[in-house]
Write a protein that holds these residues in place. Sequence first.
Motif, short mmCIF file in Angstrom:
data_model
loop_
_atom_site.label_atom_id
_atom_site.label_comp_id
_atom_site.label_asym_id
_atom_site.label_seq_id
_atom_site.Cartn_x
_atom_site.Cartn_y
_atom_site.Cartn_z
N ALA A 195 6.07 -5.41 61.10
CA ALA A 195 6.14 -6.22 62.30
C ALA A 195 4.66 -7.00 62.83
O ALA A 195 4.70 -8.04 63.43
CB ALA A 195 6.09 -4.81 63.14
N ASP A 196 3.51 -6.42 62.33
CA ASP A 196 2.29 -7.01 62.61
C ASP A 196 2.25 -8.31 61.81
O ASP A 196 1.98 -9.53 62.30
CB ASP A 196 0.97 -6.31 61.97
N ALA A 197 2.87 -8.49 60.58
CA ALA A 197 3.20 -9.64 59.67
C ALA A 197 3.93 -10.74 60.35
O ALA A 197 3.60 -11.81 60.61
CB ALA A 197 3.59 -9.35 58.52
N VAL A 198 4.94 -10.32 61.08
CA VAL A 198 5.89 -10.96 61.80
C VAL A 198 5.17 -11.72 62.89
O VAL A 198 5.09 -13.02 63.22
CB VAL A 198 7.16 -10.50 62.24
N PHE A 199 4.60 -10.85 63.68
CA PHE A 199 3.90 -11.27 64.92
C PHE A 199 2.53 -12.32 64.64
O PHE A 199 2.65 -13.27 65.33
CB PHE A 199 2.97 -10.11 65.79
N ALA A 200 2.02 -11.98 63.34
CA ALA A 200 1.11 -12.98 62.94
C ALA A 200 1.64 -14.55 62.76
O ALA A 200 1.15 -15.65 63.09
CB ALA A 200 0.33 -12.55 61.69
N ASN A 201 2.84 -14.30 62.15
CA ASN A 201 3.71 -15.84 61.96
C ASN A 201 4.10 -16.39 63.40
O ASN A 201 3.88 -17.55 63.73
CB ASN A 201 4.82 -15.52 61.02
N THR A 202 4.61 -15.85 64.19
CA THR A 202 4.95 -16.06 65.50
C THR A 202 3.69 -16.54 66.11
O THR A 202 3.90 -17.69 67.09
CB THR A 202 5.29 -14.87 66.45
N GLU A 203 2.66 -15.96 66.19
CA GLU A 203 1.33 -16.45 66.66
C GLU A 203 1.10 -17.94 66.31
O GLU A 203 0.47 -18.80 66.92
CB GLU A 203 0.09 -15.40 66.63
#
Length: 241
Positions: free
Chosen positions: A210-218
């Motif tokens: 989830a952290d990895a996805v949020f980093a991509n979203t950011e």
Amino acid sequence: MIIDFHAHVLPRCDHGCHSSAMSLEQLNLIKSAGTDAVVATPHFYPNEDSIAFFLAAREGALDAMREKLPLEALPAVYPAAEVLVCEGLHKMKDLESLAISGTNVILLEMPFRNWSEGLINTVLGVRERGLVPILAHINRYDLENVELLLDKGILAQVNAEAFGPFKNVKRYVELIREGKVVALGSDLHEAKRADYKRFLHMQKKLGALADAVFANTEKLLKNATPLYQGEREKTKQTQSV
């Protein structure tokens, strides 16, 4: 940074939020869940409304939020749209104005039927205009259809409901690992606490992914303009005069 990429929180802009009071309730719910930012994605139906009409309605909703909500105490809100794909959408004048404010990132909703070659080419045509299309809630579609576009480099967003109990999440996890799912969303309509329980459950289930996805979203939101930022800049300019 925890980012809800898909939520209907703009008052009276679509069926997801009926008033400024509900918008405040929604944003407080989002805040209490530890979410830092939300992309506001009211529906845009090109077969029903013009872009000009939609933008005027959205600006009215944003004005109501500016006037009635304590925006700086709430999660950052990024104005955007959930754009239904109809054949020829990529040719619409001013399509870029439906992207997330300050970016070239646009959230696209596909029809709930088999996707014709014309629809596939329309999505690719949106990208050819210089926009970055993100497919909304791919968990609601036949994955065979979805992967026709993912294989062509189109990116995707998944709703939290896809990670609920008894759901087969294996393929979504694979797509996250492959970098094809770059955003997660609650798809919040009204102030339903169950939607945010699912959003939290999804994060727990995915863990570091989830952290990895949020980093991509950011990264997608790098140049985005949150609703309250413009108001803060106006205040600074007024004070300096």
